[in-house]
Scaffold this motif. Structure first.
Motif, short mmCIF file in Angstrom:
data_model
loop_
_atom_site.label_atom_id
_atom_site.label_comp_id
_atom_site.label_asym_id
_atom_site.label_seq_id
_atom_site.Cartn_x
_atom_site.Cartn_y
_atom_site.Cartn_z
N SER A 17 0.82 -1.20 0.00
CA SER A 17 0.00 0.00 0.00
C SER A 17 0.86 1.26 0.00
CB SER A 17 -0.93 0.00 1.22
OG SER A 17 -0.16 0.03 2.40
N ALA A 18 2.19 1.10 0.01
CA ALA A 18 3.07 2.26 0.01
C ALA A 18 2.99 2.98 -1.34
CB ALA A 18 4.51 1.81 0.26
N ALA A 19 3.11 4.30 -1.29
CA ALA A 19 3.08 5.08 -2.52
C ALA A 19 4.29 4.72 -3.38
CB ALA A 19 3.09 6.57 -2.17
N ALA A 20 4.14 4.80 -4.67
CA ALA A 20 5.21 4.46 -5.60
C ALA A 20 6.44 5.32 -5.30
CB ALA A 20 4.75 4.65 -7.03
N GLY A 21 7.60 4.67 -5.26
CA GLY A 21 8.86 5.38 -5.07
C GLY A 21 9.16 5.75 -3.63
N ILE A 22 8.27 5.45 -2.70
CA ILE A 22 8.49 5.78 -1.30
C ILE A 22 8.58 4.49 -0.50
CG2 ILE A 22 7.59 6.93 0.75
CD1 ILE A 22 6.08 8.82 -1.13
N ALA A 23 9.73 4.25 0.09
CA ALA A 23 9.90 3.04 0.90
C ALA A 23 9.16 3.19 2.21
CB ALA A 23 11.38 2.78 1.16
N ILE A 28 9.51 -2.81 12.25
CA ILE A 28 9.25 -4.11 12.87
C ILE A 28 8.46 -4.97 11.90
CG2 ILE A 28 8.22 -5.34 14.80
CD1 ILE A 28 8.52 -2.78 16.44
N PRO A 29 9.08 -6.06 11.40
CA PRO A 29 8.36 -6.92 10.46
C PRO A 29 7.20 -7.65 11.15
CG PRO A 29 10.60 -7.72 10.83
CD PRO A 29 10.43 -6.49 11.65
N ILE A 30 6.26 -8.07 10.35
CA ILE A 30 5.13 -8.85 10.88
C ILE A 30 5.37 -10.32 10.56
CG2 ILE A 30 3.47 -6.98 10.77
CD1 ILE A 30 2.34 -8.31 8.19
N SER A 31 4.69 -11.17 11.30
CA SER A 31 4.66 -12.61 11.05
C SER A 31 3.21 -13.01 10.88
CB SER A 31 5.27 -13.38 12.21
OG SER A 31 6.62 -13.05 12.39
N ILE A 32 2.96 -13.77 9.83
CA ILE A 32 1.60 -14.23 9.53
C ILE A 32 1.61 -15.75 9.54
CG2 ILE A 32 -0.29 -14.16 7.84
CD1 ILE A 32 1.54 -11.75 6.61
N PHE A 33 0.70 -16.34 10.27
CA PHE A 33 0.58 -17.80 10.33
C PHE A 33 -0.79 -18.17 9.79
CE2 PHE A 33 -0.55 -21.80 12.38
CZ PHE A 33 0.59 -22.57 12.18
N VAL A 68 7.47 -21.61 4.66
CA VAL A 68 7.79 -20.34 5.32
C VAL A 68 8.31 -19.38 4.24
CG1 VAL A 68 9.16 -19.19 7.10
CG2 VAL A 68 8.40 -21.56 7.45
N PHE A 69 7.52 -18.37 3.97
CA PHE A 69 7.89 -17.33 3.00
C PHE A 69 8.50 -16.16 3.78
CE2 PHE A 69 4.42 -19.61 1.01
CZ PHE A 69 4.74 -19.63 -0.35
N THR A 70 9.53 -15.54 3.24
CA THR A 70 10.14 -14.37 3.85
C THR A 70 10.19 -13.24 2.82
OG1 THR A 70 11.52 -15.78 5.25
CG2 THR A 70 12.17 -13.47 5.06
N ALA A 71 9.67 -12.08 3.20
CA ALA A 71 9.71 -10.91 2.33
C ALA A 71 11.14 -10.38 2.29
CB ALA A 71 8.75 -9.83 2.84
N MET A 72 11.69 -10.28 1.09
CA MET A 72 13.09 -9.86 0.95
C MET A 72 13.22 -8.37 0.67
SD MET A 72 14.47 -12.64 1.71
CE MET A 72 16.18 -12.27 1.40
N GLU A 73 12.43 -7.87 -0.28
CA GLU A 73 12.54 -6.46 -0.65
C GLU A 73 11.31 -6.03 -1.43
OE1 GLU A 73 15.85 -5.91 -3.33
OE2 GLU A 73 15.12 -7.43 -4.71
N SER A 141 -1.23 -5.88 3.97
CA SER A 141 -0.42 -5.13 3.01
C SER A 141 0.12 -3.84 3.62
CB SER A 141 -1.26 -4.82 1.77
OG SER A 141 -0.55 -4.06 0.86
N GLY A 142 -0.68 -3.17 4.42
CA GLY A 142 -0.25 -1.93 5.06
C GLY A 142 0.80 -2.13 6.14
N LEU A 143 0.93 -3.35 6.66
CA LEU A 143 1.90 -3.65 7.72
C LEU A 143 3.17 -4.31 7.20
CD1 LEU A 143 -0.65 -5.17 10.28
CD2 LEU A 143 0.49 -2.93 10.47
N LEU A 144 3.13 -4.77 5.97
CA LEU A 144 4.21 -5.58 5.41
C LEU A 144 5.50 -4.79 5.24
CD1 LEU A 144 4.36 -8.53 4.42
CD2 LEU A 144 4.02 -7.64 2.13
N THR A 145 6.61 -5.38 5.67
CA THR A 145 7.94 -4.81 5.49
C THR A 145 8.89 -5.92 5.07
OG1 THR A 145 8.69 -5.24 7.74
CG2 THR A 145 7.56 -3.14 7.37
#
Length: 172
Positions: A17-23, A28-33, A68-73, A141-145
């Protein structure tokens, strides 16, 4: 020794949900089970529960496995995420309880006959079977890092997962 294999998960893309071009500025990453047994997903951040929500599964009686999926970037100007996945074999070979020589022979046999590691396609197929309500997906999506994790399992929350812990995946 682990029979799990780390793979890239090229098909998995969750919209950011982040605006384009803005990190995103979250640290603090989230964990989803996601539990097939409980038909629920659980979200934690910093070892604290945030929320849980019901989910549905296509073909709910068929096994999903454990992945187990891990968000990389973030990619594509912050609109997608690159993930890696580690999948657990469906069955772990057991070693003999006999003498040392028997154990060594059993260990050698385990290495020679270990099941092939799951392919990332199986992990993606499991993910494709999960039906997450749109409002819940948007909230996640709004919490994902980067460094956030998504765990898919046939099982429920184990007793090892408790207050002050992240989600624990038992492999035996």
């Amino acid at each position: 020794m682990s029979n799990a294999e780390t793979q890239e998960a090229p098909k998995l893309r969750i919209r950011s949900s982040a605006a384009a071009g803005i990190a995103p500025q979250k640290v603090i990453p989230i964990s989803i089970f996601v539990s097939r047994k409980l038909s629920k997903l659980f979200v934690r951040q910093g070892f604290r529960p945030l929320f849980d929500a019901p989910v549905k599964f296509q073909n709910p009686d068929a096994s999903l496995g454990t992945h187990v999926f891990t968000a990389m970037e973030f990619q594509d100007e912050g609109t997608a995420v690159r993930w890696t996945v580690v999948s657990m074999p469906e069955a772990f070979p057991r070693m003999s309880e006999g003498a040392t020589k028997q154990r060594e022979a059993a260990a050698k046999q385990m290495i020679e006959t270990a099941p092939p590691p799951p392919l990332p396609d199986k992990a993606n197929a499991a993910l494709d079977r999960i039906e997450i309500p749109p409002d819940v997906a948007e909230r996640i999506s709004g919490l994902l890092t980067p460094a956030s994790s998504l765990i898919i399992s046939d099982d429920g929350l184990g007793r090892e997962t408790g207050k002050g812990t992240d989600f624990i995946v038992v492999t035996h």
